[in-house]
Enzyme design. Structure first.
Site, short mmCIF file in Angstrom:
data_model
loop_
_atom_site.label_atom_id
_atom_site.label_comp_id
_atom_site.label_asym_id
_atom_site.label_seq_id
_atom_site.Cartn_x
_atom_site.Cartn_y
_atom_site.Cartn_z
N SER A 60 77.87 81.36 12.24
CA SER A 60 76.73 80.47 11.95
C SER A 60 75.50 80.88 12.74
O SER A 60 75.58 81.55 13.77
CB SER A 60 77.08 79.03 12.29
OG SER A 60 78.26 78.65 11.63
N1 SAH Z 1 83.00 78.70 13.62
C1 SAH Z 1 82.91 80.03 13.05
C2 SAH Z 1 82.33 79.98 11.66
C3 SAH Z 1 83.07 80.88 10.72
S1 SAH Z 1 82.77 80.65 9.01
C4 SAH Z 1 82.17 80.97 13.97
O1 SAH Z 1 81.64 80.51 15.01
O2 SAH Z 1 82.13 82.16 13.71
C5 SAH Z 1 84.00 79.45 8.60
C6 SAH Z 1 85.43 79.84 8.78
O3 SAH Z 1 86.23 78.78 8.25
C7 SAH Z 1 85.86 81.10 8.04
O4 SAH Z 1 86.39 82.01 8.96
C8 SAH Z 1 86.92 80.62 7.06
O5 SAH Z 1 87.97 81.54 6.85
C9 SAH Z 1 87.42 79.37 7.75
N2 SAH Z 1 88.10 78.39 6.88
C10 SAH Z 1 87.75 77.99 5.63
N3 SAH Z 1 88.64 77.08 5.17
C11 SAH Z 1 89.56 76.91 6.17
C12 SAH Z 1 90.74 76.12 6.30
N4 SAH Z 1 91.17 75.30 5.33
N5 SAH Z 1 91.45 76.20 7.45
C13 SAH Z 1 91.04 77.01 8.46
N6 SAH Z 1 89.96 77.79 8.40
C14 SAH Z 1 89.23 77.74 7.25
#
Ligand code: SAH
Length: 215
Positions: A60
């Site tokens: 993000s």
């Molecule tokens: N907090 C992260 C943001 C990554 S983008 C950072 O600081 O980099 C969001 C993430 O959520 C992705 O890696 C995606 O694979 C994950 N995601 C999406 N649906 C999910 C679920 N049901 N359970 C766990 N992770 C999930």
């Protein structure tokens, strides 16, 4: 420009945009964002931009990380759950402020890489899980705070609301690219009643249930 100058410029920008919580600014200052992104993108680590990570996901934008962290109103002894570990950056920020951070990722490669970085950085306050975050983490519930870093389609996932402690807060982006997304702030009052409020229009990758096949 050196990383340190870029970081100072970013911190000044965040302040101007309303990030005033010194614990949050201190965490952004302390955590090396470049560690959580690919080598080729490292020169952009302190730009106020989301950046691509593996599996078509994104780390993000620093403003969104800072905004959500500030809105969580964290205290040191709180137990926090993050859904969507991704690069691990948001979890590392949370771990500067809170004693116990639980984070779940559905992509095994992202989970393994983030876990390795937490280990290298000595972030023992972060506890990782490879699995479906839509289910929350029942054996560790309830949580004082929950932060979802992927957008739920349609509505706030009830399973996660159910894992909020009384007095707890959850921030969860809700919506899709057609309707637009909003970060929803969910508050469970001490008497158990739940209140929701839209606090910021955003763009997150979707929250997807289940774990990818072969992962
Ligand atoms: N907090 C992260 C943001 C990554 S983008 C950072 O600081 O980099 C969001 C993430 O959520 C992705 O890696 C995606 O694979 C994950 N995601 C999406 N649906 C999910 C679920 N049901 N359970 C766990 N992770 C999930």
């Amino acid at each position: 420009m050196a990383d340190i100058d870029r970081k100072i410029r970013l911190l000044m920008q965040l302040r101007r945009e309303g990030i005033t919580d010194t614990a949050v600014l201190g965490a952004i200052e302390k955590v090396p964002r470049e560690r959580f992104i690919a080598e080729a993108l490292r020169h952009q680590a302190y730009e106020n931009l989301p950046l691509p990570i593996k599996q078509g996901q994104t780390i993000s934008q620093p403003y969104v990380v800072a905004f959500m962290t500030q809105k969580l109103e964290l205290q040191e002894r709180m137990k926090v759950l993050e859904i969507g570990t991704g690069s691990g950056y948001q979890a590392a920020i949370l771990a500067q402020i809170c004693r116990r951070v639980y984070t779940i990722e559905r992509h095994r490669t992202l989970y393994l890489e983030a876990r390795a970085i937490f280990e290298e950085m000595g972030l023992h306050r972060v506890i990782t899980l490879h699995g479906d975050g839509m289910r929350g983490w029942p054996s560790q519930a309830p949580f004082d705070r929950i932060i979802v870093t992927a957008a739920a389609f349609g509505e706030v996932p009830q399973t996660l609301t159910d894992q909020l402690a009384p007095g707890g807060l959850m921030l969860v982006p809700v919506g899709d690219s057609a309707t637009g997304q909003q970060i929803v702030r969910v508050h469970r009052a001490d008497d158990g009643t739940v209140h929701t409020e839209n606090i910021l229009p955003v763009r997150f990758v979707p929250l997807v249930s289940g774990v990818p096949a072969g992962s």
